[in-house]
Scaffold this motif. Structure first.
Motif, mmCIF file in Angstrom:
data_model
loop_
_atom_site.group_PDB
_atom_site.id
_atom_site.type_symbol
_atom_site.label_atom_id
_atom_site.label_comp_id
_atom_site.label_asym_id
_atom_site.label_seq_id
_atom_site.Cartn_x
_atom_site.Cartn_y
_atom_site.Cartn_z
ATOM 1 N N THR A 58 -20.640 15.788 18.948
ATOM 2 C CA THR A 58 -20.624 17.117 18.806
ATOM 3 C C THR A 58 -19.932 17.511 17.461
ATOM 4 O O THR A 58 -19.027 17.097 17.119
ATOM 5 C CB THR A 58 -19.881 17.985 19.880
ATOM 6 N N LEU A 59 -20.434 18.569 16.744
ATOM 7 C CA LEU A 59 -20.072 18.950 15.584
ATOM 8 C C LEU A 59 -19.762 20.323 15.540
ATOM 9 O O LEU A 59 -20.482 21.136 16.149
ATOM 10 C CB LEU A 59 -21.091 18.712 14.468
ATOM 11 N N ARG A 60 -18.631 20.915 15.082
ATOM 12 C CA ARG A 60 -18.418 22.257 15.148
ATOM 13 C C ARG A 60 -18.109 22.554 13.688
ATOM 14 O O ARG A 60 -17.140 22.030 12.714
ATOM 15 C CB ARG A 60 -16.980 22.481 16.015
ATOM 16 N N PHE A 61 -18.566 23.865 13.193
ATOM 17 C CA PHE A 61 -18.521 24.319 11.989
ATOM 18 C C PHE A 61 -18.451 25.700 11.895
ATOM 19 O O PHE A 61 -18.788 26.513 12.771
ATOM 20 C CB PHE A 61 -19.665 23.797 11.050
ATOM 21 N N ALA A 62 -17.814 26.367 10.889
ATOM 22 C CA ALA A 62 -17.976 27.815 10.657
ATOM 23 C C ALA A 62 -18.874 27.990 9.421
ATOM 24 O O ALA A 62 -19.009 27.219 8.585
ATOM 25 C CB ALA A 62 -16.469 28.256 10.013
ATOM 26 N N CYS A 63 -19.346 29.163 9.428
ATOM 27 C CA CYS A 63 -20.343 29.644 8.434
ATOM 28 C C CYS A 63 -19.751 30.798 7.751
ATOM 29 O O CYS A 63 -19.523 31.733 8.461
ATOM 30 C CB CYS A 63 -21.905 29.989 8.897
ATOM 31 N N ILE A 64 -19.950 30.891 6.413
ATOM 32 C CA ILE A 64 -19.658 32.281 5.976
ATOM 33 C C ILE A 64 -20.823 32.456 4.776
ATOM 34 O O ILE A 64 -21.391 31.554 4.472
ATOM 35 C CB ILE A 64 -18.082 32.193 5.295
ATOM 36 N N ASP A 89 -14.887 20.994 12.288
ATOM 37 C CA ASP A 89 -15.333 19.698 11.347
ATOM 38 C C ASP A 89 -15.334 20.072 9.706
ATOM 39 O O ASP A 89 -14.927 19.346 8.912
ATOM 40 C CB ASP A 89 -16.500 18.878 11.757
ATOM 41 N N PHE A 90 -16.243 21.276 9.623
ATOM 42 C CA PHE A 90 -16.432 21.711 8.311
ATOM 43 C C PHE A 90 -16.858 23.081 8.105
ATOM 44 O O PHE A 90 -16.927 23.764 8.999
ATOM 45 C CB PHE A 90 -17.468 20.603 7.614
ATOM 46 N N VAL A 91 -17.137 23.602 6.937
ATOM 47 C CA VAL A 91 -17.629 24.866 6.649
ATOM 48 C C VAL A 91 -18.862 24.956 5.800
ATOM 49 O O VAL A 91 -18.911 24.296 4.870
ATOM 50 C CB VAL A 91 -16.465 25.656 5.933
ATOM 51 N N ILE A 92 -19.896 25.866 6.088
ATOM 52 C CA ILE A 92 -20.842 25.974 5.482
ATOM 53 C C ILE A 92 -20.963 27.290 4.974
ATOM 54 O O ILE A 92 -20.672 28.319 5.456
ATOM 55 C CB ILE A 92 -22.117 25.969 6.225
ATOM 56 N N HIS A 93 -21.017 27.377 3.483
ATOM 57 C CA HIS A 93 -21.268 28.720 2.960
ATOM 58 C C HIS A 93 -22.634 28.997 2.635
ATOM 59 O O HIS A 93 -23.548 28.187 1.920
ATOM 60 C CB HIS A 93 -20.606 28.773 1.552
ATOM 61 N N CYS A 94 -23.391 30.184 3.334
ATOM 62 C CA CYS A 94 -24.618 30.349 3.341
ATOM 63 C C CYS A 94 -25.252 30.873 2.100
ATOM 64 O O CYS A 94 -26.341 31.360 2.000
ATOM 65 C CB CYS A 94 -25.123 30.905 4.546
ATOM 66 N N GLY A 95 -24.530 31.096 1.084
ATOM 67 C CA GLY A 95 -24.876 31.611 -0.050
ATOM 68 C C GLY A 95 -24.312 33.063 -0.674
ATOM 69 O O GLY A 95 -23.509 33.598 0.040
ATOM 70 N N ASP A 96 -24.696 33.472 -1.774
ATOM 71 C CA ASP A 96 -24.448 34.631 -2.526
ATOM 72 C C ASP A 96 -22.914 34.543 -2.756
ATOM 73 O O ASP A 96 -21.935 35.460 -2.337
ATOM 74 C CB ASP A 96 -24.718 35.863 -1.550
ATOM 75 N N LEU A 97 -22.562 33.691 -3.625
ATOM 76 C CA LEU A 97 -21.127 33.612 -3.843
ATOM 77 C C LEU A 97 -20.850 34.629 -4.984
ATOM 78 O O LEU A 97 -19.755 35.202 -5.122
ATOM 79 C CB LEU A 97 -20.888 32.223 -4.678
ATOM 80 N N THR A 98 -21.635 35.175 -5.826
ATOM 81 C CA THR A 98 -21.526 36.344 -6.702
ATOM 82 C C THR A 98 -22.343 37.174 -7.046
ATOM 83 O O THR A 98 -23.469 37.322 -6.367
ATOM 84 C CB THR A 98 -21.421 35.589 -8.222
#
Length: 119
Positions: A58-64, A89-98
């Motif tokens: 099982t993987l647990r991650f946060a999305c921002i 376990d990790f973080v996913i950034h789904c885009g739009d940094l700037t």
């Protein structure tokens, strides 16, 4: 008179073109490769995530995402994610940094996102 008008517009167009294409006039460089700081972060984090989760079923991650619009909210989200470090376990950034891709915006994003304690 028509020739004078054409020459006038040519001179104005030339001046505007020179101003708009002059170096350092704008800070928007979508293809700029002069990156300050750490590079290849995603590649390094992919290896780290794979090594840390190899035996897990099982993987647990946060999305921002959309951190470009909500500067203080992004800092709050990072603080919250860091508090939950043991259950993620990790973080996913789904885009739009700037918003516009300026170097200053990328520097801000790097400074804020580098506070994540998870890959």
């Amino acid at each position: 008179m028509n020739l004078i008008r054409k020459m006038f517009f040519f001179l104005i167009a030339s001046a505007v073109s020179i101003i708009l294409t002059a170096c350092n006039t704008f800070d928007i460089h979508p293809y700029d490769v002069n990156v300050k700081g750490e590079t290849y972060i995603n590649a390094k984090n992919k290896v780290e995530i794979q090594n840390q989760t190899l035996d897990k079923d099982t993987l647990r991650f946060a999305c921002i995402s959309d951190s470009h619009q909500w500067y203080s909210d992004t800092q709050d989200a990072i603080s919250d994610i860091n508090r939950r470090r043991d259950s993620l376990d990790f973080v996913i950034h789904c885009g739009d940094l700037t918003d516009t891709g300026t170097n200053k915006e990328f520097e801000w994003a790097e400074r804020v996102l580098s506070k994540l304690t998870l890959p």
